[in-house]
Scaffold this motif. Structure first.
Motif, PDB file in Angstrom:
ATOM      1  N   GLU A 206      10.301-117.085  93.685  1.00 36.26           N
ATOM      2  CA  GLU A 206      10.200-117.292  95.126  1.00 36.26           C
ATOM      3  C   GLU A 206      11.549-117.283  95.841  1.00 36.26           C
ATOM      4  N   ALA A 207      12.632-117.185  95.088  1.00 41.28           N
ATOM      5  CA  ALA A 207      13.965-117.190  95.695  1.00 41.28           C
ATOM      6  C   ALA A 207      14.242-115.872  96.412  1.00 41.28           C
ATOM      7  N   ARG A 208      14.923-115.959  97.517  1.00 39.77           N
ATOM      8  CA  ARG A 208      15.306-114.767  98.278  1.00 39.77           C
ATOM      9  C   ARG A 208      16.228-113.908  97.405  1.00 39.77           C
ATOM     10  N   GLY A 209      15.945-112.608  97.346  1.00 42.38           N
ATOM     11  CA  GLY A 209      16.763-111.693  96.559  1.00 42.38           C
ATOM     12  C   GLY A 209      16.362-111.579  95.099  1.00 42.38           C
ATOM     13  N   PHE A 210      15.287-112.259  94.678  1.00 41.87           N
ATOM     14  CA  PHE A 210      14.824-112.176  93.289  1.00 41.87           C
ATOM     15  C   PHE A 210      14.582-110.723  92.891  1.00 41.87           C
ATOM     16  N   CYS A 211      14.928-110.368  91.662  1.00 38.99           N
ATOM     17  CA  CYS A 211      14.664-109.024  91.141  1.00 38.99           C
ATOM     18  C   CYS A 211      14.430-109.126  89.640  1.00 38.99           C
ATOM     19  N   THR A 212      13.385-108.449  89.141  1.00 38.17           N
ATOM     20  CA  THR A 212      13.064-108.512  87.716  1.00 38.17           C
ATOM     21  C   THR A 212      14.113-107.789  86.874  1.00 38.17           C
ATOM     22  N   GLN A 213      14.805-106.821  87.453  1.00 36.42           N
ATOM     23  CA  GLN A 213      15.883-106.118  86.761  1.00 36.42           C
ATOM     24  C   GLN A 213      17.089-106.056  87.698  1.00 36.42           C
ATOM     25  N   PRO A 214      17.913-107.098  87.702  1.00 37.84           N
ATOM     26  CA  PRO A 214      19.011-107.190  88.674  1.00 37.84           C
ATOM     27  C   PRO A 214      19.963-105.999  88.665  1.00 37.84           C
ATOM     28  N   ASP A 215      20.140-105.349  87.529  1.00 33.27           N
ATOM     29  CA  ASP A 215      21.042-104.202  87.474  1.00 33.27           C
ATOM     30  C   ASP A 215      20.474-102.976  88.197  1.00 33.27           C
ATOM     31  N   LEU A 216      19.175-102.969  88.498  1.00 32.48           N
ATOM     32  CA  LEU A 216      18.546-101.859  89.220  1.00 32.48           C
ATOM     33  C   LEU A 216      18.073-102.275  90.608  1.00 32.48           C
ATOM     34  N   ARG A 217      18.628-103.348  91.117  1.00 34.32           N
ATOM     35  CA  ARG A 217      18.258-103.901  92.420  1.00 34.32           C
ATOM     36  C   ARG A 217      18.511-102.888  93.540  1.00 34.32           C
TER      37      ARG A 217
ATOM     38  N   ALA B  21       7.792-109.206 100.658  1.00 31.78           N
ATOM     39  CA  ALA B  21       8.312-109.865 101.857  1.00 31.78           C
ATOM     40  C   ALA B  21       8.712-111.289 101.476  1.00 31.78           C
ATOM     41  N   ALA B  22       9.601-111.869 102.253  1.00 33.24           N
ATOM     42  CA  ALA B  22      10.104-113.212 101.943  1.00 33.24           C
ATOM     43  C   ALA B  22       8.986-114.247 101.822  1.00 33.24           C
ATOM     44  N   ALA B  23       7.921-114.121 102.623  1.00 28.09           N
ATOM     45  CA  ALA B  23       6.839-115.110 102.621  1.00 28.09           C
ATOM     46  C   ALA B  23       5.686-114.748 101.681  1.00 28.09           C
ATOM     47  N   SER B  24       5.747-113.608 101.023  1.00 25.96           N
ATOM     48  CA  SER B  24       4.660-113.174 100.144  1.00 25.96           C
ATOM     49  C   SER B  24       4.773-113.803  98.769  1.00 25.96           C
ATOM     50  N   GLY B  25       3.621-114.138  98.201  1.00 22.85           N
ATOM     51  CA  GLY B  25       3.587-114.672  96.847  1.00 22.85           C
ATOM     52  C   GLY B  25       3.187-113.579  95.869  1.00 22.85           C
ATOM     53  N   ILE B  26       3.321-113.879  94.581  1.00 27.12           N
ATOM     54  CA  ILE B  26       2.871-112.950  93.544  1.00 27.12           C
ATOM     55  C   ILE B  26       2.331-113.778  92.379  1.00 27.12           C
ATOM     56  N   CYS B  27       1.276-113.305  91.759  1.00 31.10           N
ATOM     57  CA  CYS B  27       0.683-113.984  90.609  1.00 31.10           C
ATOM     58  C   CYS B  27       1.642-113.844  89.424  1.00 31.10           C
ATOM     59  N   LYS B  28       2.194-114.981  88.991  1.00 28.66           N
ATOM     60  CA  LYS B  28       3.178-114.964  87.905  1.00 28.66           C
ATOM     61  C   LYS B  28       2.522-114.910  86.527  1.00 28.66           C
ATOM     62  N   ARG B  29       1.222-115.139  86.481  1.00 26.12           N
ATOM     63  CA  ARG B  29       0.513-115.149  85.202  1.00 26.12           C
ATOM     64  C   ARG B  29       0.056-113.745  84.796  1.00 26.12           C
ATOM     65  N   ASN B  30      -0.446-112.966  85.757  1.00 21.71           N
ATOM     66  CA  ASN B  30      -0.979-111.641  85.431  1.00 21.71           C
ATOM     67  C   ASN B  30      -0.226-110.498  86.117  1.00 21.71           C
TER      68      ASN B  30
ATOM     69  N   ALA C 138       4.466-102.174  83.100  1.00 23.71           N
ATOM     70  CA  ALA C 138       4.265-100.810  83.588  1.00 23.71           C
ATOM     71  C   ALA C 138       5.578-100.161  84.030  1.00 23.71           C
ATOM     72  N   GLY C 139       6.685-100.894  83.932  1.00 26.61           N
ATOM     73  CA  GLY C 139       7.988-100.348  84.286  1.00 26.61           C
ATOM     74  C   GLY C 139       8.299-100.405  85.781  1.00 26.61           C
ATOM     75  N   ILE C 140       7.544-101.206  86.516  1.00 23.76           N
ATOM     76  CA  ILE C 140       7.749-101.338  87.947  1.00 23.76           C
ATOM     77  C   ILE C 140       8.627-102.564  88.204  1.00 23.76           C
ATOM     78  N   ILE C 141       9.675-102.374  88.969  1.00 29.62           N
ATOM     79  CA  ILE C 141      10.601-103.450  89.284  1.00 29.62           C
ATOM     80  C   ILE C 141      10.085-104.215  90.499  1.00 29.62           C
ATOM     81  N   VAL C 142      10.087-105.536  90.412  1.00 34.42           N
ATOM     82  CA  VAL C 142       9.657-106.377  91.519  1.00 34.42           C
ATOM     83  C   VAL C 142      10.907-107.025  92.112  1.00 34.42           C
ATOM     84  N   GLN C 143      11.037-106.897  93.423  1.00 38.57           N
ATOM     85  CA  GLN C 143      12.186-107.470  94.121  1.00 38.57           C
ATOM     86  C   GLN C 143      11.704-108.144  95.391  1.00 38.57           C
ATOM     87  N   ARG C 144      12.330-109.253  95.736  1.00 33.34           N
ATOM     88  CA  ARG C 144      12.005-109.954  96.963  1.00 33.34           C
ATOM     89  C   ARG C 144      13.098-109.668  97.976  1.00 33.34           C
ATOM     90  N   GLU C 145      12.685-109.474  99.253  1.00 40.56           N
ATOM     91  CA  GLU C 145      13.697-109.191 100.288  1.00 40.56           C
ATOM     92  C   GLU C 145      14.533-110.410 100.591  1.00 40.56           C
TER      93      GLU C 145
END
Length: 151
Positions: free
Chosen positions: A25-36, A127-136, A144-151
């Motif tokens: 939930e932190a601003r700027g979160f990225c699952t692969q920071p080197d590909l942000r 988006a900053a206010a959007s959530g994501i299911c952390k379990r599934n 699937a190789g998709i990078i998730v990043q928060r604005e």
């Protein structure tokens, strides 16, 4: 009598790093920071404007799949170094497993329609206010190789 079966890990079943709630939930979160994505690209995609650093083409779900009432869009980005990215901006309340399934078919359709983007890195920009299911949803996107990043 029950037989014990050995579980083996195949190529399609990758180990995925687990993320805690505060990190995701932190601003700027990225699952692969080197590909942000750069801050400028994030701002351009989130605001629907264009960036000087990348050419942007928008394709809609209705155009590619002929379905969908909502205005779901993929941004096909090509930066000056000619690397290609497919970015989906999600501003809904919570990204869940059902959204992941639709998104993967949407990205696959874009890759088939635009062969020059067949090997492009895919992103979900939350988006900053959007959530994501952390379990599934989050682990499945990572697999699937998709990078998730928060604005």
């Amino acid at each position: 009598m029950k037989r014990k079966t050995e579980k083996t890990e195949s190529d399609s079943t990758k180990k995925v790093k687990k993320f805690d709630k505060e990190t995701v939930e932190a601003r700027g979160f990225c699952t692969q920071p080197d590909l942000r994505l750069s801050a400028e690209l994030v701002e351009a995609v989130a605001s629907g404007t264009t960036s000087d650093k990348a050419s942007d083409e928008i394709v809609t779900q209705k155009d590619l799949l002929g379905e969908g009432r909502s205005k779901k869009e993929l941004h096909l980005l090509r930066n000056k170094e000619d690397s290609k990215m497919i970015v989906f901006y999600y501003s809904g309340k919570r990204f869940v497993k059902k959204d992941r399934e639709h998104l993967i078919s949407f990205i696959d359709a874009a890759r088939k329609a635009r062969t020059d983007f067949a090997n492009a890195q895919a992103y979900v920009l939350l988006a900053a206010a959007s959530g994501i299911c952390k379990r599934n949803a989050l682990p499945d996107l990572c697999k699937a190789g998709i990078i998730v990043q928060r604005e």
